[in-house]
Structure formats: structure tokens, C-alpha cells
Write a protein that holds these residues in place. Structure first.
Motif, PDB file in Angstrom:
ATOM      1  N   LYS A 161     -30.257  -2.082   4.128  1.00 39.09           N
ATOM      2  CA  LYS A 161     -28.893  -1.562   3.977  1.00 39.09           C
ATOM      3  C   LYS A 161     -27.997  -2.557   3.245  1.00 39.09           C
ATOM      4  N   LEU A 162     -28.037  -3.821   3.666  1.00 38.72           N
ATOM      5  CA  LEU A 162     -27.213  -4.825   2.988  1.00 38.72           C
ATOM      6  C   LEU A 162     -27.601  -4.940   1.515  1.00 38.72           C
ATOM      7  N   ARG A 163     -28.891  -4.940   1.251  1.00 33.49           N
ATOM      8  CA  ARG A 163     -29.362  -5.069  -0.126  1.00 33.49           C
ATOM      9  C   ARG A 163     -28.918  -3.876  -0.978  1.00 33.49           C
ATOM     10  N   HIS A 164     -29.088  -2.679  -0.446  1.00 34.85           N
ATOM     11  CA  HIS A 164     -28.695  -1.492  -1.202  1.00 34.85           C
ATOM     12  C   HIS A 164     -27.180  -1.423  -1.399  1.00 34.85           C
ATOM     13  N   ASP A 165     -26.425  -1.827  -0.403  1.00 30.57           N
ATOM     14  CA  ASP A 165     -24.967  -1.859  -0.569  1.00 30.57           C
ATOM     15  C   ASP A 165     -24.578  -2.811  -1.700  1.00 30.57           C
ATOM     16  N   PHE A 166     -25.206  -3.978  -1.721  1.00 27.56           N
ATOM     17  CA  PHE A 166     -24.935  -4.941  -2.795  1.00 27.56           C
ATOM     18  C   PHE A 166     -25.325  -4.371  -4.150  1.00 27.56           C
ATOM     19  N   LEU A 167     -26.511  -3.754  -4.229  1.00 25.13           N
ATOM     20  CA  LEU A 167     -26.988  -3.238  -5.504  1.00 25.13           C
ATOM     21  C   LEU A 167     -26.083  -2.133  -6.034  1.00 25.13           C
ATOM     22  N   ARG A 168     -25.624  -1.260  -5.164  1.00 28.31           N
ATOM     23  CA  ARG A 168     -24.707  -0.200  -5.598  1.00 28.31           C
ATOM     24  C   ARG A 168     -23.410  -0.792  -6.141  1.00 28.31           C
ATOM     25  N   ALA A 169     -22.877  -1.771  -5.426  1.00 26.50           N
ATOM     26  CA  ALA A 169     -21.626  -2.394  -5.872  1.00 26.50           C
ATOM     27  C   ALA A 169     -21.829  -3.122  -7.196  1.00 26.50           C
ATOM     28  N   ALA A 170     -22.956  -3.830  -7.327  1.00 31.78           N
ATOM     29  CA  ALA A 170     -23.236  -4.565  -8.560  1.00 31.78           C
ATOM     30  C   ALA A 170     -23.430  -3.606  -9.732  1.00 31.78           C
ATOM     31  N   ALA A 171     -24.100  -2.487  -9.502  1.00 26.65           N
ATOM     32  CA  ALA A 171     -24.305  -1.500 -10.562  1.00 26.65           C
ATOM     33  C   ALA A 171     -22.968  -0.960 -11.053  1.00 26.65           C
ATOM     34  N   SER A 172     -22.089  -0.666 -10.115  1.00 28.84           N
ATOM     35  CA  SER A 172     -20.767  -0.170 -10.486  1.00 28.84           C
ATOM     36  C   SER A 172     -19.990  -1.217 -11.283  1.00 28.84           C
ATOM     37  N   GLN A 173     -20.051  -2.464 -10.832  1.00 22.76           N
ATOM     38  CA  GLN A 173     -19.316  -3.542 -11.489  1.00 22.76           C
ATOM     39  C   GLN A 173     -19.799  -3.780 -12.917  1.00 22.76           C
ATOM     40  N   GLY A 229     -21.407  -1.533 -14.865  1.00 19.74           N
ATOM     41  CA  GLY A 229     -21.518  -0.325 -15.653  1.00 19.74           C
ATOM     42  C   GLY A 229     -22.927   0.214 -15.774  1.00 19.74           C
ATOM     43  N   CYS A 230     -23.738   0.022 -14.736  1.00 25.32           N
ATOM     44  CA  CYS A 230     -25.128   0.502 -14.733  1.00 25.32           C
ATOM     45  C   CYS A 230     -25.221   1.823 -13.981  1.00 25.32           C
ATOM     46  N   GLY A 231     -25.828   2.816 -14.622  1.00 29.83           N
ATOM     47  CA  GLY A 231     -25.949   4.117 -13.977  1.00 29.83           C
ATOM     48  C   GLY A 231     -27.110   4.219 -13.021  1.00 29.83           C
ATOM     49  N   ILE A 232     -28.101   3.350 -13.172  1.00 32.99           N
ATOM     50  CA  ILE A 232     -29.276   3.408 -12.310  1.00 32.99           C
ATOM     51  C   ILE A 232     -29.679   2.004 -11.872  1.00 32.99           C
ATOM     52  N   ILE A 233     -30.476   1.963 -10.808  1.00 33.80           N
ATOM     53  CA  ILE A 233     -30.944   0.705 -10.225  1.00 33.80           C
ATOM     54  C   ILE A 233     -32.464   0.780 -10.124  1.00 33.80           C
ATOM     55  N   ALA A 234     -33.156  -0.131 -10.761  1.00 38.90           N
ATOM     56  CA  ALA A 234     -34.620  -0.136 -10.760  1.00 38.90           C
ATOM     57  C   ALA A 234     -35.146  -1.006  -9.628  1.00 38.90           C
ATOM     58  N   LEU A 235     -36.007  -0.430  -8.802  1.00 44.79           N
ATOM     59  CA  LEU A 235     -36.644  -1.137  -7.700  1.00 44.79           C
ATOM     60  C   LEU A 235     -38.125  -1.311  -8.005  1.00 44.79           C
ATOM     61  N   GLY A 236     -38.728  -2.392  -7.520  1.00 46.92           N
ATOM     62  CA  GLY A 236     -40.094  -2.741  -7.883  1.00 46.92           C
ATOM     63  C   GLY A 236     -41.176  -2.225  -6.961  1.00 46.92           C
ATOM     64  N   HIS A 237     -40.930  -1.145  -6.232  1.00 43.88           N
ATOM     65  CA  HIS A 237     -41.950  -0.647  -5.312  1.00 43.88           C
ATOM     66  C   HIS A 237     -43.136  -0.051  -6.070  1.00 43.88           C
ATOM     67  N   THR A 238     -44.315  -0.224  -5.503  1.00 41.10           N
ATOM     68  CA  THR A 238     -45.559   0.216  -6.125  1.00 41.10           C
ATOM     69  C   THR A 238     -46.216   1.335  -5.311  1.00 41.10           C
ATOM     70  N   ALA A 239     -47.348   1.832  -5.835  1.00 40.41           N
ATOM     71  CA  ALA A 239     -48.125   2.823  -5.093  1.00 40.41           C
ATOM     72  C   ALA A 239     -48.575   2.253  -3.748  1.00 40.41           C
ATOM     73  N   SER A 240     -48.856   0.962  -3.701  1.00 43.10           N
ATOM     74  CA  SER A 240     -49.265   0.328  -2.444  1.00 43.10           C
ATOM     75  C   SER A 240     -48.144   0.424  -1.418  1.00 43.10           C
ATOM     76  N   ASP A 241     -46.904   0.180  -1.846  1.00 45.22           N
ATOM     77  CA  ASP A 241     -45.763   0.295  -0.942  1.00 45.22           C
ATOM     78  C   ASP A 241     -45.600   1.731  -0.451  1.00 45.22           C
ATOM     79  N   ARG A 242     -45.857   2.671  -1.346  1.00 48.02           N
ATOM     80  CA  ARG A 242     -45.703   4.076  -0.964  1.00 48.02           C
ATOM     81  C   ARG A 242     -46.717   4.472   0.106  1.00 48.02           C
ATOM     82  N   VAL A 243     -47.942   4.024  -0.050  1.00 48.77           N
ATOM     83  CA  VAL A 243     -48.977   4.329   0.952  1.00 48.77           C
ATOM     84  C   VAL A 243     -48.624   3.682   2.290  1.00 48.77           C
ATOM     85  N   GLU A 244     -48.171   2.436   2.249  1.00 52.03           N
ATOM     86  CA  GLU A 244     -47.783   1.753   3.489  1.00 52.03           C
ATOM     87  C   GLU A 244     -46.631   2.477   4.178  1.00 52.03           C
ATOM     88  N   THR A 245     -45.668   2.956   3.388  1.00 55.18           N
ATOM     89  CA  THR A 245     -44.535   3.677   3.955  1.00 55.18           C
ATOM     90  C   THR A 245     -44.971   4.991   4.575  1.00 55.18           C
TER      91      THR A 245
END
Length: 504
Positions: A140-152, A154-170
Motif C-alpha cells: 500500500k505504501l509503495r503503490h501510494d508513492f508510485l501513484r503520487a510520483a506518476a502524477s508529479q 506526468g506519467c500516465g502508467i506505472i510499470a511493475l516488474g512482476h513475472t509469470a513466476s510471481d503470478r503463479v505464486e500469487t
């Protein structure tokens, strides 16, 4: 950097080797790079991750996944490198190691000539304050920061580095906790503003790419701690065990299942959105859902709407589980004002006169302390700004009964107290034959929850609640017909008869 007009993917091989004469034969490292970049480009195109000209905030932890993602995004759009901004969040959990991670990411940004922004938070303190697990608080803290930083920036999107391995684990993480379909899709490739360009690649492929590209990455020692974090236990113990016991390909099978769930959810999403729009209201801190719009819905659609409302209203259903949504669905079905559901992160759901409200948990309303009421005599109730007076007189001398005047059985003079409402309090309202809980009585009378504890109750040690001051006496406490003497109770404000807590 956009997918529009780029065909099935960007011409990655040309981008990569145009400077070396378009060799037909590439060495092993080049093959790894081309294959990896082609897969990233195809993933971004397939899921329409980036609109042409859109600036991207690239979230980089310093680990192999995010370092590879940053390098790939720079390579895939070399002419638009200025469209990338590198962001790093320090969770405050690993001291000097975390500071070294931040310095490493800052150096990467300088190497690529990109803007860099960093944030910092105390995850452990946030977890304690909000009643979350460490992982959920960190996210939550990380995503809140990323949203604020994107707005500051002028970025419309935020790229996260999750992989297929992370998806299977989730997928497995949610399955073990008990989840609905939304949990079984694992991490979605796109949930704007977040995108996951590496979601089709395995962790081993990412590390192979890093080695081929000569990239250095940081290793977080906590990712190996299988005792404290369930995700690590799944990664280092459960998945390897499944592969040993049931043969290779287990992770790929789970990924296919997650992708199938994603496709099923995608085509029904418009129905969810349309139905939610008819019932949904949002304020600065809370979400309101109209019960009349929800109560006739099938269970599956209702659960989808509740989850979507939580994500829309709070940026993510952090730590929410199936049982939380099931409890909210039950509250919707019952529709009883005052019904409350405790939710993670200091939130709650409560039903209030035709609406389900989701928002910050409200503190328990204050309740009047217990004070003795002598007969004859008077007791001050400063919290409610009133006084309650008592006396015994003849029936002929008694005033007419009303909301502020109770005419009761004169036998009920001993041990009287005045106090506020307590859970379990009940009485037989005048004119009724059955006992009714005070909570239900207040709900029916539309007394706001915040002031219920400030309504004075006159209580007898044997007869229980004999008067809800300003509202109703107990049927069991009314003066018997023909009795020569009666007990008179009057509630006054500033010397005048008054309604309790502003209720008359």
C-alpha cells in the motif's frame, strides 16, 4: 512508445542489431536478448499496455526483475528514452542494505540518462497502525508513492516488474487463503495505472537476460525467508515440491489456469461495471452502495461488485479475503441498519438506512456512565445536557405522560440508576407484548448510531430498563390502573422539559 501500428510486436531484432550489420547469426547472448525483448514487446502489444507518447513511471526495486524491465523498456524505445522516469521506494525495513538498493537504482537512472525519483516509508509502523500484515502494508505504501510520483512527473502508467513466476505464486497464495475468481487470476497484466511488461516471462528467463545484457542487480535477503512470509514458502518449498512429486510443468499449468480465469473475468467485466455504476457513490473517505440495487443480484455478481467497489474506493483490497466479502454480502442481504463488518486496514462496512457504507472504522460511540437516581431527587447528565428528576405523588397530581415525562409504577423506586445503552439491553416498549433489543428499537426509531449512547436510560435492579428517556417507557413499568400513587420521572434541559440528546 506505443503499440499502435506496430503489428504483432515491435521489430526487436532490428532495434537490437541494426548497428552491427543485421547479422544472420547471433551469439547466445544476443539470442537471449532478442527473444526476451520480443516477448516483452508482444506482451505489451497484446494487452495494449502503452498508448503512443505516454510517459511511463518505471518502478525499480533494484532486483533482477525490475532491472531487466528497465533495460528492456529503454531498448524497445531508444528514441523515446525521455518518456521513462525511474522510481524507487525504500520500505525502511533493511537499514543500510535498503539504502544501498536505492543508490544502485539511482546509478542505473543516471546510466540511462533518465529522471529519478525516490520515496521512503516506515512499513513496520504502518502495519501496526493500520492492522495489516507487513507485505500488505508495504504494498500500500509503495503503490501510494508510485501513484503520487506518476502524477508529479506526468506519467500516465506505472510499470511493475512482476513475472509469470510471481503470478503463479500469487495464484497459490490466494488459493491457500481461500479466494474467489478474482484471486485465482493472480496478477493481471494491466490494471491501470499499473502494467506488467514481464508477466509472460519466468524468473529464470529474467536472470538469464540480466546476465546476457551484463546487468547487475541487488538481492533482497528477506526473499529467502520462508518462515516469516508465506509467499517465500510457496516459492522455495511448495512449488519445488509440486515439481518433484508431479513432474515438470506444474507452474506452466497453473499459469494457464490463471490466464483462463482472467479471460473469463474480462468478458463479464462490463456487466459488473454497469451494475456497479447504478449503485455506487464515492466521497473523499468512503464508498456507498445502494442496497435496493444490490439485494436481488446473484451471489457471484454481488461478490464481484463488492470487490470492484473496494478496489475503486481504496486503490486495492489489501489483505481483504473471501470471508470479508462474504460478510459484506450477508450484510447487503439482511439490510439491517446498524449491521457492521470489520475490514482490514482500519476499515469497516456498515449498513445505514438503505446503504452499505465502506470507509474508516468509526470509534465506538461514547455512552453515559451509570449514576444513581434517588427518589425523590435529581441527577445531572452533563454529557447529554439534561437532568432527570424523580418524585412520588398521587395520580391526580401527576403531569400528563409524554416523551419527557414518565408516569410509572410507584413500587419501582429502589435502586434506580441512569446510564447509557449497553449491548444486550432490552425492554418491552409501551403498547407491545414482546421484548425488544434497545439496538433494534433505536434502529426502528432512526436514532443515529453516534448518539445512541447519550440517550438516558432509567434502569431498575429487577425490572430492567423502565424508561428510554425522551422516547418510550416499558410496558412492564407503567402505573397500574387505579393505583393511588405513581412514580413520576421528568427530563429537563436548562430547567425546561427536554428531549434526550436532542431527540424529541
Amino acid at each position: 512508445m506505443g503499440y499502435a501500428g506496430s503489428g504483432p510486436g515491435w521489430p526487436v531484432a532490428e532495434i537490437l542489431i541494426s548497428g552491427v550489420g543485421r547479422r544472420r547469426l547471433m551469439n547466445t547472448a544476443q539470442e537471449v536478448l532478442v527473444s526476451f525483448l520480443q516477448r516483452v514487446g508482444e506482451t505489451m502489444h497484446r494487452h495494449r499496455m502503452v498508448r503512443r507518447g505516454e510517459r511511463i513511471l518505471v518502478a525499480v526495486s533494484g532486483g533482477a526483475d525490475s532491472v531487466a524491465m528497465l533495460d528492456a523498456l529503454v531498448r524497445l524505445a531508444p528514441e523515446e528514452g525521455s518518456g521513462l522516469v525511474v522510481a524507487h521506494f525504500n520500505h525502511g525495513l533493511r537499514g543500510a542494505e535498503a539504502d544501498a538498493d536505492e543508490a544502485h537504482v539511482a546509478a542505473l537512472a543516471r546510466h540511462y540518462g533518465l529522471e529519478f525519483t525516490a520515496g521512503r516509508g516506515d512499513v513496520a509502523a504502518a502495519a501496526r497502525l493500520e492492522g495489516r500484515g507487513l507485505e500488505a502494508a508495504a504494498r500500500k505504501l509503495r503503490h501510494d508513492f508510485l501513484r503520487a510520483a506518476a502524477s508529479q512527473h506526468g506519467c500516465g502508467i506505472i510499470a511493475l516488474g512482476h513475472t509469470a513466476s510471481d503470478r503463479v505464486e500469487t495464484f497459490l497464495l490466494h488459493l491457500l487463503r481461500g479466494t474467489g475468481l478474482a484471486g485465482l487470476q493472480g496478477m493481471r497484466p494491466v490494471r491501470r495505472p499499473f502494467i506488467r511488461p514481464l508477466i509472460a516471462l519466468w524468473r529464470a528467463q529474467v536472470e538469464e537476460y540480466c546476465r546476457a545484457a551484463g546487468l547487475q542487480w541487488r538481492t533482497d535477503a528477506t526473499n529467502r525467508d520462508a518462515r516469516r512470509f508465506l509467499r517465500n514458502k510457496i516459492r522455495h518449498e511448495l512449488l519445488p515440491s509440486l515439481e518433484r512429486e508431479y513432474g515438470p510443468g506444474v507452474a506452466e499449468a497453473i499459469l494457464r489456469c490463471a490466464e483462463a480465469v482472467e479471460m473469463e473475468l474480462a468478458w463479464t467485466e462490463p456487466l459488473v461495471r454497469e451494475t456497479l455504476a447504478e449503485a455506487y457513490q464515492q466521497s473523499q473517505e468512503s464508498v456507498r452502495l445502494n442496497l435496493a440495487r444490490l439485494q436481488g443480484l446473484p451471489d457471484g455478481l454481488l461478490m464481484r461488485i463488492l470487490r470492484t467497489a473496494a478496489v475503486e474506493g481504496f486503490g486495492g483490497a489489501y489483505d481483504w479475503r473471501w470471508e470479508h466479502f462474504a460478510a459484506l454480502a450477508q450484510a447487503v442481504r439482511k439490510g439491517r441498519t446498524g449491521h457492521r463488518v470489520a475490514l482490514p486496514g482500519g476499515l469497516e462496512g456498515h449498513v445505514s438506512y438503505g446503504w452499505l457504507e465502506l470507509g474508516p472504522a468509526r470509534p465506538e460511540p461514547s455512552s453515559l456512565p451509570e449514576r444513581p437516581l434517588p427518589v425523590p431527587g435529581r441527577v445531572d447528565i452533563p454529557e447529554a445536557g439534561v437532568q432527570v428528576e424523580s418524585r412520588v405523588c398521587s395520580r391526580q397530581e401527576a403531569p400528563s405522560p409524554g416523551p419527557q415525562v414518565a408516569v410509572l409504577d410507584a413500587a419501582l423506586t429502589d435502586g434506580l440508576v441512569v446510564r447509557g445503552w449497553r449491548p444486550g439491553d432490552a425492554f418491552v416498549p409501551l403498547g407491545m407484548t414482546g421484548r425488544k433489543k434497545l439496538q433494534d428499537f433505536f434502529v426502528d426509531a432512526k436514532v443515529p448510531r453516534a448518539v445512541r449512547g447519550l440517550v438516558p436510560l432509567v434502569v431498575h435492579p429487577r425490572a430492567g430498563v423502565i424508561w428510554v428517556a425522551g422516547m418510550r417507557i416499558s410496558q412492564d413499568a407503567k402505573a397500574p390502573a387505579g393505583a393511588p400513587l405513581v412514580l413520576v420521572l421528568e427530563m429537563r434541559r436548562g430547567g425546561e422539559a427536554s428531549g434526550a440528546a436532542g431527540l424529541s
